[in-house]
Design a protein around this motif. Sequence first.
Motif, PDB file in Angstrom:
ATOM      1  N   GLU A 169       0.814  -1.210   0.000  1.00  0.00           N
ATOM      2  CA  GLU A 169       0.000   0.000   0.000  1.00  0.00           C
ATOM      3  C   GLU A 169       0.850   1.264   0.000  1.00  0.00           C
ATOM      4  OE1 GLU A 169      -3.578  -0.019  -0.306  1.00  0.00           O
ATOM      5  OE2 GLU A 169      -2.760  -1.921  -0.956  1.00  0.00           O
ATOM      6  N   SER A 209      -0.960  -6.398   3.090  1.00  0.00           N
ATOM      7  CA  SER A 209      -1.916  -6.850   2.078  1.00  0.00           C
ATOM      8  C   SER A 209      -1.239  -7.915   1.229  1.00  0.00           C
ATOM      9  CB  SER A 209      -2.302  -5.666   1.188  1.00  0.00           C
ATOM     10  OG  SER A 209      -2.805  -6.106  -0.058  1.00  0.00           O
ATOM     11  N   GLN A 211      -2.141  -8.449  -1.803  1.00  0.00           N
ATOM     12  CA  GLN A 211      -2.581  -8.138  -3.163  1.00  0.00           C
ATOM     13  C   GLN A 211      -1.533  -8.336  -4.249  1.00  0.00           C
ATOM     14  OE1 GLN A 211      -4.013  -4.104  -3.829  1.00  0.00           O
ATOM     15  NE2 GLN A 211      -3.208  -4.257  -5.916  1.00  0.00           N
ATOM     16  N   ARG A 232      -1.090  -3.803  10.419  1.00  0.00           N
ATOM     17  CA  ARG A 232      -0.854  -2.370  10.171  1.00  0.00           C
ATOM     18  C   ARG A 232      -0.481  -1.676  11.461  1.00  0.00           C
ATOM     19  NH1 ARG A 232      -4.828  -0.938   5.078  1.00  0.00           N
ATOM     20  NH2 ARG A 232      -4.254  -2.874   4.005  1.00  0.00           N
ATOM     21  N   GLU A 234      -0.650   1.323  12.202  1.00  0.00           N
ATOM     22  CA  GLU A 234      -1.185   2.685  12.276  1.00  0.00           C
ATOM     23  C   GLU A 234      -1.723   2.888  13.689  1.00  0.00           C
ATOM     24  OE1 GLU A 234      -4.456   3.173   9.514  1.00  0.00           O
ATOM     25  OE2 GLU A 234      -4.966   1.068   9.646  1.00  0.00           O
ATOM     26  N   LEU A 242      -7.861  -2.480  13.791  1.00  0.00           N
ATOM     27  CA  LEU A 242      -7.024  -3.442  14.501  1.00  0.00           C
ATOM     28  C   LEU A 242      -5.623  -3.364  13.908  1.00  0.00           C
ATOM     29  CD1 LEU A 242      -9.459  -6.478  14.427  1.00  0.00           C
ATOM     30  CD2 LEU A 242      -8.702  -5.306  16.507  1.00  0.00           C
ATOM     31  N   GLU A 249      -8.922 -11.092  -0.095  1.00  0.00           N
ATOM     32  CA  GLU A 249      -8.530 -10.345  -1.287  1.00  0.00           C
ATOM     33  C   GLU A 249      -8.646 -11.186  -2.557  1.00  0.00           C
ATOM     34  OE1 GLU A 249      -5.293  -7.206  -0.532  1.00  0.00           O
ATOM     35  OE2 GLU A 249      -4.651  -8.876   0.713  1.00  0.00           O
ATOM     36  N   GLU A 405     -15.739   2.276   5.739  1.00  0.00           N
ATOM     37  CA  GLU A 405     -15.141   1.502   4.638  1.00  0.00           C
ATOM     38  C   GLU A 405     -15.096   0.004   4.940  1.00  0.00           C
ATOM     39  OE1 GLU A 405     -11.233   2.840   3.288  1.00  0.00           O
ATOM     40  OE2 GLU A 405     -10.892   0.830   2.469  1.00  0.00           O
ATOM     41  N   MET A 406     -15.777  -0.750   4.120  1.00  0.00           N
ATOM     42  CA  MET A 406     -15.792  -2.205   4.263  1.00  0.00           C
ATOM     43  C   MET A 406     -14.827  -2.831   3.261  1.00  0.00           C
ATOM     44  SD  MET A 406     -17.433  -4.805   5.712  1.00  0.00           S
ATOM     45  CE  MET A 406     -19.139  -4.505   6.145  1.00  0.00           C
ATOM     46  N   VAL A 407     -14.785  -2.233   2.062  1.00  0.00           N
ATOM     47  CA  VAL A 407     -13.984  -2.785   0.967  1.00  0.00           C
ATOM     48  C   VAL A 407     -13.173  -1.665   0.329  1.00  0.00           C
ATOM     49  CG1 VAL A 407     -14.201  -3.608  -1.426  1.00  0.00           C
ATOM     50  CG2 VAL A 407     -15.504  -4.735   0.376  1.00  0.00           C
ATOM     51  N   GLY A 408     -11.938  -1.996  -0.048  1.00  0.00           N
ATOM     52  CA  GLY A 408     -11.149  -1.093  -0.883  1.00  0.00           C
ATOM     53  C   GLY A 408     -10.609  -1.907  -2.043  1.00  0.00           C
ATOM     54  N   ARG A 412      -6.454  -2.740 -11.806  1.00  0.00           N
ATOM     55  CA  ARG A 412      -5.020  -2.526 -11.676  1.00  0.00           C
ATOM     56  C   ARG A 412      -4.447  -1.944 -12.963  1.00  0.00           C
ATOM     57  NH1 ARG A 412      -6.456  -3.367  -6.534  1.00  0.00           N
ATOM     58  NH2 ARG A 412      -6.703  -5.553  -5.978  1.00  0.00           N
ATOM     59  N   PHE A 450     -10.082  -6.639  -4.986  1.00  0.00           N
ATOM     60  CA  PHE A 450     -10.427  -5.790  -3.843  1.00  0.00           C
ATOM     61  C   PHE A 450     -10.038  -6.486  -2.550  1.00  0.00           C
ATOM     62  CE2 PHE A 450     -14.354  -8.215  -4.761  1.00  0.00           C
ATOM     63  CZ  PHE A 450     -14.691  -8.728  -3.508  1.00  0.00           C
ATOM     64  N   GLY A 451     -10.084  -5.733  -1.474  1.00  0.00           N
ATOM     65  CA  GLY A 451      -9.823  -6.292  -0.153  1.00  0.00           C
ATOM     66  C   GLY A 451     -10.984  -5.978   0.770  1.00  0.00           C
ATOM     67  N   GLY A 453     -12.111  -6.172   4.750  1.00  0.00           N
ATOM     68  CA  GLY A 453     -11.664  -6.397   6.126  1.00  0.00           C
ATOM     69  C   GLY A 453     -12.660  -7.302   6.823  1.00  0.00           C
TER      70      GLY A 453
HETATM   71  O1  4AD Z   1      -8.374  -0.283   1.618  1.00  0.00           O
HETATM   72  P1  4AD Z   1      -7.256  -1.193   1.989  1.00  0.00           P
HETATM   73  O2  4AD Z   1      -6.049  -0.597   2.600  1.00  0.00           O
HETATM   74  O3  4AD Z   1      -6.905  -1.982   0.663  1.00  0.00           O
HETATM   75  C1  4AD Z   1      -5.868  -2.825   0.442  1.00  0.00           C
HETATM   76  O4  4AD Z   1      -5.104  -3.229   1.285  1.00  0.00           O
HETATM   77  C2  4AD Z   1      -5.833  -3.362  -0.959  1.00  0.00           C
HETATM   78  N1  4AD Z   1      -4.497  -3.927  -1.198  1.00  0.00           N
HETATM   79  C3  4AD Z   1      -6.922  -4.371  -1.135  1.00  0.00           C
HETATM   80  C4  4AD Z   1      -6.969  -4.978  -2.513  1.00  0.00           C
HETATM   81  O5  4AD Z   1      -7.321  -4.289  -3.441  1.00  0.00           O
HETATM   82  N2  4AD Z   1      -6.643  -6.236  -2.655  1.00  0.00           N
HETATM   83  O6  4AD Z   1      -7.801  -2.320   2.974  1.00  0.00           O
HETATM   84  C5  4AD Z   1      -8.872  -3.143   2.584  1.00  0.00           C
HETATM   85  C6  4AD Z   1      -9.878  -3.272   3.694  1.00  0.00           C
HETATM   86  C7  4AD Z   1     -10.517  -1.970   4.117  1.00  0.00           C
HETATM   87  O7  4AD Z   1     -11.561  -1.599   3.255  1.00  0.00           O
HETATM   88  C8  4AD Z   1     -11.028  -2.317   5.502  1.00  0.00           C
HETATM   89  O8  4AD Z   1     -12.243  -3.047   5.445  1.00  0.00           O
HETATM   90  C9  4AD Z   1      -9.955  -3.256   6.006  1.00  0.00           C
HETATM   91  O9  4AD Z   1      -9.276  -3.756   4.882  1.00  0.00           O
HETATM   92  N3  4AD Z   1      -9.008  -2.580   6.889  1.00  0.00           N
HETATM   93  C10 4AD Z   1      -8.954  -2.742   8.223  1.00  0.00           C
HETATM   94  N4  4AD Z   1      -9.716  -3.478   9.052  1.00  0.00           N
HETATM   95  C11 4AD Z   1      -9.415  -3.455  10.373  1.00  0.00           C
HETATM   96  N5  4AD Z   1      -8.401  -2.733  10.892  1.00  0.00           N
HETATM   97  C12 4AD Z   1      -7.605  -1.975  10.106  1.00  0.00           C
HETATM   98  N6  4AD Z   1      -6.577  -1.282  10.628  1.00  0.00           N
HETATM   99  C13 4AD Z   1      -7.879  -1.959   8.691  1.00  0.00           C
HETATM  100  N7  4AD Z   1      -7.311  -1.341   7.633  1.00  0.00           N
HETATM  101  C14 4AD Z   1      -8.005  -1.736   6.543  1.00  0.00           C
END
Ligand code: 4AD
Length: 482
Positions: A169, A209, A211, A232, A234, A242, A249, A405-408, A412, A450-451, A453
Amino acid sequence: MHQIFIMSVKIKALLKTAPEGQQLTVQGWVRTFRANRFIALNDGSTLGNLQCVVEFEDFDEALLKDVSTGAALKITGRYVKSQGKGQAAEIQVEDLLIHGTADPESYPIQPKKHSFEFLREKAHLRVRTATFSAVMRVRAALSFGVHKFFREEGFHYVNTPIITGSDAEGAGEMFRVSALDAKNPPLDENGNVDVTQDFFGKETHLTVSGQLEAETYAMGLGEVYTFGPTFRAENSNTTRHLAEFWMIEPEMAFFDLNDNMDLAEKFIKSVLSYALDNCQEDLAFLDERYAQEENSKPKLERSEMGLLEKIQFIVDNDFKRVNYTEAIDILRNSKPNKKKKFKYIIEEWGADLQSEHERYLVEKHFKTPVILFDYPAKIKAFYMRMNDDGKTVRAMDILFPGIGEMVGGSQREERLDVLQERIKAMGIEEEELWWYLDLRKFGSAPHSGFGLGFERLVLFATGMGNIRDVIPFPRTPQNASF
Ligand code: 4AD
Ligand code: MG
């Protein structure tokens, strides 16, 4: 029910069986022991307890003294129609074995209402409560629903590395993995830690990730998905974050962004409806818990729908698809923006959306899940496909009421030159991604993924209020107990 004399039976199966005086054995933990006579036994197979009745004259007093909340028992007896109300059937105990006692003075999970904060400190025991056992059974069912969906759609499950040498990311919030002596690391001639002497001969981290590695597999297996732990670092101390969470993914060759959105919507609906069909009892219980919690809130803050209603609503309704530019217009003209109620005021196109904005869109404006797409390139990762306008990328986020946000995900960038340009513009070392760029050199093809969580999905499906309560052992800033 056959051969019940030999094996112990699960309470879930038993509660569906007609009581005909059959002799059988059950094993589980005491939830309550009332009047020195009624044991409510739970074995985790189901929400319901099994009533086991002891005639205390038939048993040693000292033995019965050890039957208390939390004790593990093996009970053999006759399965009969219940004499009392509250349950259809019960066990008349003939033989009682205590596997392990639980001293009431020190066993923390007593039959009374414990706060979730208290139970988080007893995370090793909290699954013995009705709420946590229900949540964890729903979690397990959702997980199975995920695999079932992808399997039936023809996807292959792949496992991507947990220790990685790349930062997918590019967000720089990774945990370092090292086998060097932290107190006395080898140094290079400039006095910096010499990572070439570390276990992998380079700097490595826990993955954020799977991905990028999943993409390599999509370019050979066609349609794949990962479902694994991601990490993560963060420092977000929220009810939605978390430091260690599970992400699903999928990655699909020959899918464009619309195909990607269609799949994500179908996937979420399928998994939630799997839970509705297979977790009726647990969800009914959690629905009740949710209603009680909502009722304790001020009227204006209460959810308009119950938990089951919310899940059914998602399953039955189309998600609203809105592009970033439209969303910014809606937000800019919204009441909380004009009255400066947002912490981050939306002034111009290009602004990153905060969770307050996402929640306004889904909860106040559209009142339904929203798929936002075509975001400004500047606020998204390097791998997303550039649109012809040169400003936006083929990204999509799925926003959920109560969650954000549920999905990102995204389509590509499959064009080598455009990808190289983006990598350069974002200040990423191209050499690190040589293998990723190879995909664009050899048989490149449009692809998307997509991913999701997983804990955010479990949070939504169980109506719990804090992500720490839908994973067995949450990892958050300042907390890695157990
Ligand atoms: O939007 P994110 O960062 O997307 C990716 O990591 C891409 N590589 C995914 C892909 O395209 N294959 O994270 C995807 C999802 C978020 O929408 C959220 O639901 C969840 O992961 N997420 C978390 N869930 C819990 N705790 C955190 N710290 C999270 N960060 C992201
Ligand atoms: Mg995201």
